[in-house]
Every structure is written in C-alpha cells, then in structure tokens.
Design a protein around this motif. Structure first.
Motif, mmCIF file in Angstrom:
data_model
loop_
_atom_site.group_PDB
_atom_site.id
_atom_site.type_symbol
_atom_site.label_atom_id
_atom_site.label_comp_id
_atom_site.label_asym_id
_atom_site.label_seq_id
_atom_site.Cartn_x
_atom_site.Cartn_y
_atom_site.Cartn_z
ATOM 1 N N ILE A 513 6.037 10.136 -2.807
ATOM 2 C CA ILE A 513 6.322 8.700 -2.909
ATOM 3 C C ILE A 513 5.608 7.989 -1.758
ATOM 4 O O ILE A 513 5.672 8.420 -0.618
ATOM 5 C CB ILE A 513 7.832 8.428 -2.808
ATOM 6 N N SER A 514 4.961 6.884 -2.047
ATOM 7 C CA SER A 514 4.198 6.180 -1.014
ATOM 8 C C SER A 514 4.780 4.798 -0.745
ATOM 9 O O SER A 514 5.219 4.098 -1.660
ATOM 10 C CB SER A 514 2.735 6.040 -1.448
ATOM 11 N N LEU A 515 4.795 4.418 0.507
ATOM 12 C CA LEU A 515 5.190 3.060 0.905
ATOM 13 C C LEU A 515 3.965 2.178 1.143
ATOM 14 O O LEU A 515 4.090 1.057 1.608
ATOM 15 C CB LEU A 515 6.023 3.097 2.191
ATOM 16 N N LYS A 516 2.801 2.686 0.831
ATOM 17 C CA LYS A 516 1.561 1.993 1.171
ATOM 18 C C LYS A 516 1.306 0.804 0.252
ATOM 19 O O LYS A 516 1.638 0.826 -0.933
ATOM 20 C CB LYS A 516 0.377 2.953 1.107
ATOM 21 N N SER A 517 0.698 -0.229 0.814
ATOM 22 C CA SER A 517 0.226 -1.375 0.038
ATOM 23 C C SER A 517 -1.290 -1.320 0.008
ATOM 24 O O SER A 517 -1.906 -0.432 0.607
ATOM 25 C CB SER A 517 0.676 -2.682 0.700
ATOM 26 N N LYS A 518 -1.897 -2.264 -0.669
ATOM 27 C CA LYS A 518 -3.364 -2.285 -0.721
ATOM 28 C C LYS A 518 -3.983 -2.600 0.641
ATOM 29 O O LYS A 518 -5.185 -2.445 0.840
ATOM 30 C CB LYS A 518 -3.853 -3.277 -1.770
ATOM 31 N N PHE A 519 -3.152 -3.024 1.580
ATOM 32 C CA PHE A 519 -3.641 -3.330 2.924
ATOM 33 C C PHE A 519 -3.248 -2.246 3.929
ATOM 34 O O PHE A 519 -3.406 -2.420 5.134
ATOM 35 C CB PHE A 519 -3.095 -4.679 3.397
ATOM 36 N N SER A 520 -2.724 -1.123 3.434
ATOM 37 C CA SER A 520 -2.193 -0.100 4.338
ATOM 38 C C SER A 520 -3.221 0.420 5.323
ATOM 39 O O SER A 520 -2.913 0.643 6.491
ATOM 40 C CB SER A 520 -1.613 1.061 3.523
ATOM 41 N N GLU A 521 -4.444 0.634 4.862
ATOM 42 C CA GLU A 521 -5.453 1.196 5.766
ATOM 43 C C GLU A 521 -5.697 0.268 6.947
ATOM 44 O O GLU A 521 -5.821 0.697 8.089
ATOM 45 C CB GLU A 521 -6.765 1.461 5.028
ATOM 46 N N GLU A 522 -5.730 -1.028 6.689
ATOM 47 C CA GLU A 522 -5.931 -1.980 7.781
ATOM 48 C C GLU A 522 -4.761 -1.975 8.753
ATOM 49 O O GLU A 522 -4.938 -2.068 9.963
ATOM 50 C CB GLU A 522 -6.109 -3.400 7.206
ATOM 51 N N PHE A 523 -3.547 -1.871 8.223
ATOM 52 C CA PHE A 523 -2.364 -1.989 9.057
ATOM 53 C C PHE A 523 -1.888 -0.675 9.644
ATOM 54 O O PHE A 523 -1.034 -0.664 10.533
ATOM 55 C CB PHE A 523 -1.223 -2.629 8.267
ATOM 56 N N GLU A 524 -2.393 0.439 9.159
ATOM 57 C CA GLU A 524 -1.890 1.720 9.623
ATOM 58 C C GLU A 524 -2.914 2.559 10.364
ATOM 59 O O GLU A 524 -2.556 3.478 11.082
ATOM 60 C CB GLU A 524 -1.323 2.507 8.433
ATOM 61 N N VAL A 525 -4.195 2.287 10.192
ATOM 62 C CA VAL A 525 -5.232 3.060 10.865
ATOM 63 C C VAL A 525 -5.746 2.268 12.060
ATOM 64 O O VAL A 525 -6.210 1.155 11.920
ATOM 65 C CB VAL A 525 -6.398 3.386 9.898
#
Length: 526
Positions: A513-525
C-alpha cells in the motif's frame, strides 16, 4: 534516505542534502578524479602567475575588505593567507554540532573541487583527510553575518590546517598540536589566495540548511500522521481531504498532504461510525490540515531546490575563470539561502502552531465519547490540561524566533561590506524552531493516542492502528494523573527517532500500500 553510491566524486557529481548527510555519517566516501585534480592544479597555477606578474588582484596580492587597495609584496603573500585565518577566527558561543562542522568541510571541499578557487591540491587533500578520518574542527556558533562568506566560522574550521584551533577526534576534543602528535601530520604553509578561498563561502549557512531540510522533512511527515490520528480520535471528517476539492486549488503541497491523510484514514471503522453525524464541519486545525501542512511542504521544497544550487556552486572570492579573467564578485553573499531559511523557519513554526490548536481541541471534550481533558475522572485529576501549557509556551517562543534575520543588515568591514545577509542566524534559528516543533508534536502524539483510545473497540485503518500499538509499547494509557514529563520525554524520543515514519514505510512495503502522491518524489527525495 538510502545512499546513492559508495563513493562521491567531488566537483563532478551533483551533491544533494541527502548525499551530504550520508558522507557526514560515513556511509559514502569522497574522492577527486584525475580530471578534477587537473582543474584544481590549473587554477592554482593561474594564481601563481598573478603573483609573479605583480598585477593587483584582490585577496591574492592585496589586503582584505577595506584594505583592498593595500598592495602586498610577493614575499608576504603567504604570511597574508595565514594571518587571515588567525585574524578572522573571532567566533563566540557554544560550538556547533560535530555533524554540522563536518558538513561544512564536505560542502567547502565540493566548492573548491570545482577548480575556480586557486587552492593547492595539497590543501584540498588535507581537507579530505579530515573528512575521511572524522577529525572535525571545533567551530563556534556565533560571529558570522553571512556575507563575504561565513568568515568567522570558516576561519575556525580551517585553523587546524595551519596547526591551530581544536578538533574532535576519536570522541575526544583536543588541540590540533595533539592531533598532529597522534597522526604524524604537520601544519600546511598556505600559498597565495588559499586563506581567502577557505574562509570565503556560505558553508556555515548551507550546512545548517542541510540539517533544516532533513529535520523539517521529518517534522512534516510526522505531522501528517499525527494529525490523521487526531482526526480519528476527535471523529473529524475525511471529506476535506478529497482530491475533488484540492483539484480546484492544486497546490502541490496541499494535494500531497491530502492524499497521505486520506489514505491513512482508509478502511477505518471509526470513520464509518460517524458518517451520518449532524456535525457540518470541523474546526480549521482539523479541516485545513492540507492547506497549512501543505504550505509548509511547499516552503520545504523551495529551500531544498535553492540549497541544491548552492551545494553545487562556487561561493568564494575572487573567482579564477581563466588566465585572463579573475572576478571579484559577490558569490559569497548568503542572501539566497538566508531568505529561504527564514521562510522555512516560519513554515516549521506553523506546523507547531496548528498542532497546539489540535491539542487544545482534544482537551475541550466536545467530541462524542472523548472526555474533557482526555480523562474520565477529572477534578481530583487534571488530566492532560497542563501538557497544552507546554505546547502554548513552545509555540509562542517559536513566533518570537520567526522574525526574519535576513530582514536585517549591519554594515561591516568599515563599510566595504555594507549589506550582509545574516543568514547564519537564519539557519541557527530555523533549527531551534524545528527542535521546539518536535516537542510540540510529541505532545500531540500523546494526546492523539489518548483520544484514539476512547474509540475502542472500533478500529482504524491498518496504519494508524499499528502506530497506536507502537506508541502504547512505550507510553501507557493514562486513567489518572502521573508525571507527564516522563511521557513527553518518551514522545520526543519517538519523534526524533522517526519511529512512526519507519513503521509507515514497513507497513507500506509489507501490504503493498502506498501513501505516495504524484508529487512524492519532489517532497520525499532530498
């Protein structure tokens, strides 16, 4: 935050905050390629040529600051560079953390390895030795005005190169002379421009910004999770987190937070239990979590983007472009990061501010099934009343710390440096505010878990139920008064260790199960 590689090529590869932290922790080593060494040597040779020709070039054969018109003879250029480290070592206050001092070394090495600073290869090698052997200089926290570089802290950082100052080596603080006795090293003789290249730059500000990016990211991630648990405890509505709403005002941060919280609440029996309740809307501290947390996410992203530019820039002065062109400019000015750090400081404070409001809501007793002060037998017991006093005090302290340091400037160097950034203060204050927010969130974690308890035997979704179980392993349900300071200490430890973030990641991986949004890479990396 996983290592991107086993080794990092200074001056060639793109340095991020995450990579810099991995290097500081010893997870990644650093190296200089042959091509980079060639560039460094070539820049150094250009400086030697300037000295031989005798044409005045700032900082190479002239004095510094208001002494820029004072010509320095060829025989005195080496003394000039040693003296600048001594005279500019005027820092005061408690030393910065060893991690931040090590980050300063890493960031300075990255800048010098670009090949525009005129540094000697031997000097750069010595800096790498300090990084690789974890021999970290002791650097006072106060004294930089954040323009003409972080002159005072950088001077202290590099005193050990000439045999002065102190270092932390193998868990012991010692004089550099003692370090030399133990390691067989000897002082370096700095050549033309080297002292200036070492102390001009924004590495004190940038190193603090690296830690701000890391710690604020943790605070933001945990605020979403704790906020979701508080929504469950107080039976808030999930509708304010629907994508249909945020698509109409599509700020990246808002969309990202809304999706995370909505997914945390998915499958909740608690949510289903009050789906037809008479309440029309929740207070702002619940309903506007996407807008408030999201705005702080956006501020974090802005700082991260600017910081990555800075980490891969040349920020000393003068800059050696080629044999014909040496530019005395202002790349050392800390304003780009100073303003962003002030913005991030405000963003962190607001997370604490809204968290305090949710704690207050939890104590009011206006949510069905949740007693006033989060305890059934009050009167003889004060319940969680006074925990909110602490969060109010911390939130208020943060508001006072939010005055932007970059709004101030005091001329220095007899007016030659007539506008400065004060970015060093911006960085220090931002970390102080984030530290306070960690404490506020720890208290919200405790109050949210207490409110959550009153929803039993109903269950939440898989994430929040597991997080509640983890909290209860460390902090028991309170049915009467006790020394809550002990609970708060445990809560702070949970926040600082990122326990709930790690648990979310574990459950996500296990359940697919993922909590990621389409902006996850920007906000998490980062």
């Amino acid at each position: 935050m996983e290592p991107v590689s086993k080794s990092f090529k200074l001056g060639e590869e793109w340095l991020t905050a995450s990579t810099a932290l991995h290097i500081a922790k010893g997870h990644i080593t650093v190296e200089l390629s042959k091509a980079t060494r060639k560039k460094v040597i070539h820049s150094w040779q250009i400086v030697q040529g300037i000295v031989d020709k005798g044409n005045p070039v700032y900082g190479i054969n002239t004095g510094f600051g208001p002494l820029c018109t004072t010509k320095i003879s060829k025989s005195e250029t080496n003394i000039l560079q040693t003296n600048i480290l001594k005279s500019h070592s005027v820092g005061v206050g408690k030393p910065i953390s060893k991690t931040i001092a090590k980050l300063m070394l890493i960031l300075k090495a990255q800048s010098l390895a670009k090949g525009y600073s005129g540094i000697a290869e031997t000097t750069l090698n010595r800096i790498l030795w300090h990084i690789e052997n974890d021999a970290i200089p002791v650097v006072p926290s106060q004294g930089s005005v954040g323009a003409s570089g972080d002159l005072a802290p950088l001077s202290h950082l590099f005193l050990p190169l000439i045999g002065l100052g102190k270092v932390v080596y193998k868990n012991e603080t010692m004089t550099t002379s003692k370090l030399f006795e133990r390691t067989g090293l000897s002082p370096l003789s700095l050549g033309p421009k080297e002292g200036l290249a070492l102390i001009n730059g924004t590495q004190f500000i940038a190193a603090h910004a690296v830690k701000v990016v890391e710690k604020l990211h943790s605070v933001l991630s945990q605020a979403d999770i704790i906020g979701a648990m508080m929504i469950e405890g107080l039976q808030g509505s999930v509708k304010p987190f629907y994508n249909e709403l945020h698509a109409l005002r599509p700020f990246k941060g808002n969309i990202h937070v809304a999706k995370r919280v909505k997914r945390l609440l998915k499958g909740s029996e608690i949510m289903e239990d009050h789906i037809d309740c008479e309440r029309v809307q929740d207070p702002y501290s619940i309903r506007c979590i996407p807008q408030v947390h999201g705005a702080s996410r956006t501020a974090w992203l802005h700082l991260k983007e600017l910081l990555e530019v800075e980490l891969n820039s040349v920020t000393d002065n003068p800059v050696i472009i080629n044999e014909e062109l040496t530019i005395s400019g202002g790349n050392f000015h800390g304003q780009p990061l100073a303003m962003a750090l002030d913005y991030a400081c405000l963003a962190a404070s607001e997370i604490g501010n809204i968290s305090d409001r949710r704690i207050y809501l939890a104590l009011e007793g206006n949510s069905p099934g949740v007693p006033k002060l989060l305890m059934k037998d009050t009167g003889i017991n004060s319940g969680y009343m006074i925990l909110q006093y602490t969060t109010a005090a911390l939130a208020s302290e943060n508001k006072g710390l939010c005055f932007p340091s970059s709004a101030d400037s005091i001329p220095t160097s007899l007016g030659q440096e007539d506008h400065v950034s004060m970015g060093s203060i911006s960085g220090r204050k931002a970390l102080q505010v984030i530290g306070n927010v960690e404490k506020i969130l720890a208290i919200e974690l405790l109050t949210a878990a207490q409110a959550f308890e009153f929803r039993k035997p109903m269950k939440s979704g898989i994430f929040l139920d597991e997080i509640h179980k983890e909290i209860r392993k460390k902090v028991a349900f309170a049915d009467k008064d006790r020394v809550f300071a002990d609970d708060i200490k445990k809560g702070i430890k949970i926040i600082k260790s990122k326990t709930i973030i790690k648990l979310i990641e574990h459950i996500s991986k296990k359940e697919g199960i993922s909590l990621k949004s389409k902006f996850s890479e920007e906000f998490e990396v980062y």
